[in-house]
Design an enzyme around this catalytic site. Sequence first.
Site, PDB file in Angstrom:
ATOM      1  N   ASP A  62       0.880  -1.164   0.000  1.00 21.77           N
ATOM      2  CA  ASP A  62       0.000   0.000   0.000  1.00 21.77           C
ATOM      3  C   ASP A  62       0.919   1.216   0.000  1.00 21.77           C
ATOM      4  O   ASP A  62       1.641   1.458   0.982  1.00 21.77           O
ATOM      5  CB  ASP A  62      -0.875  -0.028   1.272  1.00 21.77           C
ATOM      6  CG  ASP A  62      -1.814   1.170   1.355  1.00 21.77           C
ATOM      7  OD1 ASP A  62      -1.588   2.167   0.635  1.00 21.77           O
ATOM      8  OD2 ASP A  62      -2.769   1.097   2.137  1.00 21.77           O
ATOM      9  N   SER A 141      -2.568  14.547 -14.032  1.00 23.22           N
ATOM     10  CA  SER A 141      -3.724  14.341 -14.927  1.00 23.22           C
ATOM     11  C   SER A 141      -4.059  15.694 -15.536  1.00 23.22           C
ATOM     12  O   SER A 141      -3.607  16.736 -15.029  1.00 23.22           O
ATOM     13  CB  SER A 141      -4.903  13.857 -14.082  1.00 23.22           C
ATOM     14  OG  SER A 141      -6.113  13.957 -14.793  1.00 23.22           O
ATOM     15  N   TYR A 154      -9.896  14.504  -6.139  1.00 24.77           N
ATOM     16  CA  TYR A 154      -8.999  14.019  -7.188  1.00 24.77           C
ATOM     17  C   TYR A 154      -8.210  15.186  -7.796  1.00 24.77           C
ATOM     18  O   TYR A 154      -6.985  15.116  -7.920  1.00 24.77           O
ATOM     19  CB  TYR A 154      -9.814  13.300  -8.270  1.00 24.77           C
ATOM     20  CG  TYR A 154      -8.957  12.645  -9.338  1.00 24.77           C
ATOM     21  CD1 TYR A 154      -8.330  11.423  -9.115  1.00 24.77           C
ATOM     22  CD2 TYR A 154      -8.779  13.237 -10.581  1.00 24.77           C
ATOM     23  CE1 TYR A 154      -7.554  10.817 -10.098  1.00 24.77           C
ATOM     24  CE2 TYR A 154      -8.006  12.640 -11.567  1.00 24.77           C
ATOM     25  CZ  TYR A 154      -7.397  11.427 -11.328  1.00 24.77           C
ATOM     26  OH  TYR A 154      -6.626  10.828 -12.298  1.00 24.77           O
ATOM     27  N   LYS A 158      -4.166  15.837  -7.691  1.00 21.44           N
ATOM     28  CA  LYS A 158      -3.374  15.863  -8.923  1.00 21.44           C
ATOM     29  C   LYS A 158      -2.671  17.216  -9.120  1.00 21.44           C
ATOM     30  O   LYS A 158      -1.586  17.270  -9.679  1.00 21.44           O
ATOM     31  CB  LYS A 158      -4.250  15.505 -10.130  1.00 21.44           C
ATOM     32  CG  LYS A 158      -4.754  14.052 -10.098  1.00 21.44           C
ATOM     33  CD  LYS A 158      -3.601  13.044 -10.184  1.00 21.44           C
ATOM     34  CE  LYS A 158      -4.035  11.612 -10.111  1.00 21.44           C
ATOM     35  NZ  LYS A 158      -2.951  10.646 -10.217  1.00 21.44           N
TER      36      LYS A 158
HETATM   37  P1  NAD Z   1      -6.280   1.678 -12.561  1.00 19.51           P
HETATM   38  O1  NAD Z   1      -7.380   1.760 -11.573  1.00 19.51           O
HETATM   39  O2  NAD Z   1      -6.465   0.852 -13.784  1.00 19.51           O
HETATM   40  O3  NAD Z   1      -4.929   1.232 -11.842  1.00 19.51           O
HETATM   41  C1  NAD Z   1      -4.538   1.777 -10.618  1.00 19.51           C
HETATM   42  C2  NAD Z   1      -3.719   0.748  -9.893  1.00 19.51           C
HETATM   43  O4  NAD Z   1      -3.275   1.342  -8.666  1.00 19.51           O
HETATM   44  C3  NAD Z   1      -4.512  -0.510  -9.510  1.00 19.51           C
HETATM   45  O5  NAD Z   1      -3.793  -1.668  -9.891  1.00 19.51           O
HETATM   46  C4  NAD Z   1      -4.642  -0.429  -7.999  1.00 19.51           C
HETATM   47  O6  NAD Z   1      -4.643  -1.693  -7.347  1.00 19.51           O
HETATM   48  C5  NAD Z   1      -3.397   0.374  -7.644  1.00 19.51           C
HETATM   49  N1  NAD Z   1      -3.544   1.036  -6.339  1.00 19.51           N
HETATM   50  C6  NAD Z   1      -4.617   1.725  -5.876  1.00 19.51           C
HETATM   51  N2  NAD Z   1      -4.400   2.125  -4.623  1.00 19.51           N
HETATM   52  C7  NAD Z   1      -3.158   1.695  -4.276  1.00 19.51           C
HETATM   53  C8  NAD Z   1      -2.376   1.779  -3.094  1.00 19.51           C
HETATM   54  N3  NAD Z   1      -2.826   2.399  -2.003  1.00 19.51           N
HETATM   55  N4  NAD Z   1      -1.138   1.209  -3.102  1.00 19.51           N
HETATM   56  C9  NAD Z   1      -0.672   0.578  -4.198  1.00 19.51           C
HETATM   57  N5  NAD Z   1      -1.381   0.438  -5.340  1.00 19.51           N
HETATM   58  C10 NAD Z   1      -2.607   0.992  -5.375  1.00 19.51           C
HETATM   59  O7  NAD Z   1      -5.976   3.218 -12.959  1.00 19.51           O
HETATM   60  P2  NAD Z   1      -5.244   3.863 -14.238  1.00 19.51           P
HETATM   61  O8  NAD Z   1      -6.306   4.461 -15.075  1.00 19.51           O
HETATM   62  O9  NAD Z   1      -4.255   2.933 -14.806  1.00 19.51           O
HETATM   63  O10 NAD Z   1      -4.490   5.076 -13.536  1.00 19.51           O
HETATM   64  C11 NAD Z   1      -3.085   5.114 -13.287  1.00 19.51           C
HETATM   65  C12 NAD Z   1      -2.707   6.542 -12.921  1.00 19.51           C
HETATM   66  O11 NAD Z   1      -2.967   7.424 -14.015  1.00 19.51           O
HETATM   67  C13 NAD Z   1      -3.497   7.090 -11.733  1.00 19.51           C
HETATM   68  O12 NAD Z   1      -2.662   7.872 -10.925  1.00 19.51           O
HETATM   69  C14 NAD Z   1      -4.544   7.975 -12.401  1.00 19.51           C
HETATM   70  O13 NAD Z   1      -4.984   8.988 -11.559  1.00 19.51           O
HETATM   71  C15 NAD Z   1      -3.752   8.511 -13.575  1.00 19.51           C
HETATM   72  N6  NAD Z   1      -4.579   8.975 -14.680  1.00 19.51           N
HETATM   73  C16 NAD Z   1      -5.464   8.130 -15.298  1.00 19.51           C
HETATM   74  C17 NAD Z   1      -6.228   8.606 -16.348  1.00 19.51           C
HETATM   75  C18 NAD Z   1      -7.226   7.730 -17.069  1.00 19.51           C
HETATM   76  O14 NAD Z   1      -8.044   8.265 -17.845  1.00 19.51           O
HETATM   77  N7  NAD Z   1      -7.214   6.411 -16.874  1.00 19.51           N
HETATM   78  C19 NAD Z   1      -6.106   9.942 -16.764  1.00 19.51           C
HETATM   79  C20 NAD Z   1      -5.208  10.755 -16.108  1.00 19.51           C
HETATM   80  C21 NAD Z   1      -4.436  10.278 -15.071  1.00 19.51           C
END
Ligand code: NAD
Length: 258
Positions: A62, A141, A154, A158
Amino acid sequence: MRLKGKTAAVTGAGSGIGKACALRLAQEGANVLAIDLDGASAEKTAEQIRKAGGRADAAAADISEKEAVMAVAEKAAKCFRSLDIWVNCAGISVIQPFLAEDSEQVWDQTMRVNLKGTFLCCQAAVKGMLGHGGSIINFSSQSGKKGTNQYAAYCASKFGIRGLTQSIAAEFAEENIRVNCICPGVILTPMWDKQVNDYAKKKHITPEEVMPRFKENIPLGRLCTYQDVTNLVLFLASKDSEYMTGQSLNLTGGACTY
Ligand code: NAD
């Protein structure tokens, strides 16, 4: 192979962007430590890398728990000789009205994972890179550039990641530890599977209308892909970006220009 002999730790490596980053860095020759709260999914990513002929290990942690993060960093040091790249992808996202009853809980948890978690991982990364330098890549983001409704926690987390990135970049530039962050637009990942209904509700549209609506507002006419994001991660991880630090790079198809 642009990262042969390098070692990369990737958080959130069990899903979505983190997984894509872990696989791409490994394809480019990096040894990868896949970290996730969900240890089984991190192990699957590591297994996929090993099956493809790469070197990888996995760790459950975590990222909002200091001891867990430090233990993972020690594991990285033991598994592979040096730590050169650290990609902070782990994060959570909740869309909810600002006055919702459990908004304080969502605020605390979002700050804990997204901001404190990135802070703790940056500390571990910097410690592992002192003496030889390295590249840290954080995930902000487009919501870290512009606040939108029902997204207070959020967006605030960010925006915070951009400030954290700039501060650490300034403090450790002389150690040749570069710190940058990526500000993507929408990428179809499991994160969106979980929140598409809440987004549709806040916009008074159907879930099916959500992605076409996003696309309409992107000058390049499509959503961001894993390939787009891993191209940028690879660039920031490699020597090609050796003169860049403290930057927050938009990856939005032109949707965000500030
Ligand atoms: P996702 O939900 O597919 O993956 C997130 C991963 O983080 C998961 O495997 C989860 O188990 C892990 N996680 C969550 N809490 C945790 C913790 N406390 N300790 C360790 N691991 C933890 O999300 P994603 O879309 O791949 O997002 C990845 C990053 O990109 C994030 O920071 C998100 O904010 C950012 N982001 C995503 C998008 C989008 O559109 N998907 C856009 C901009 C930014």
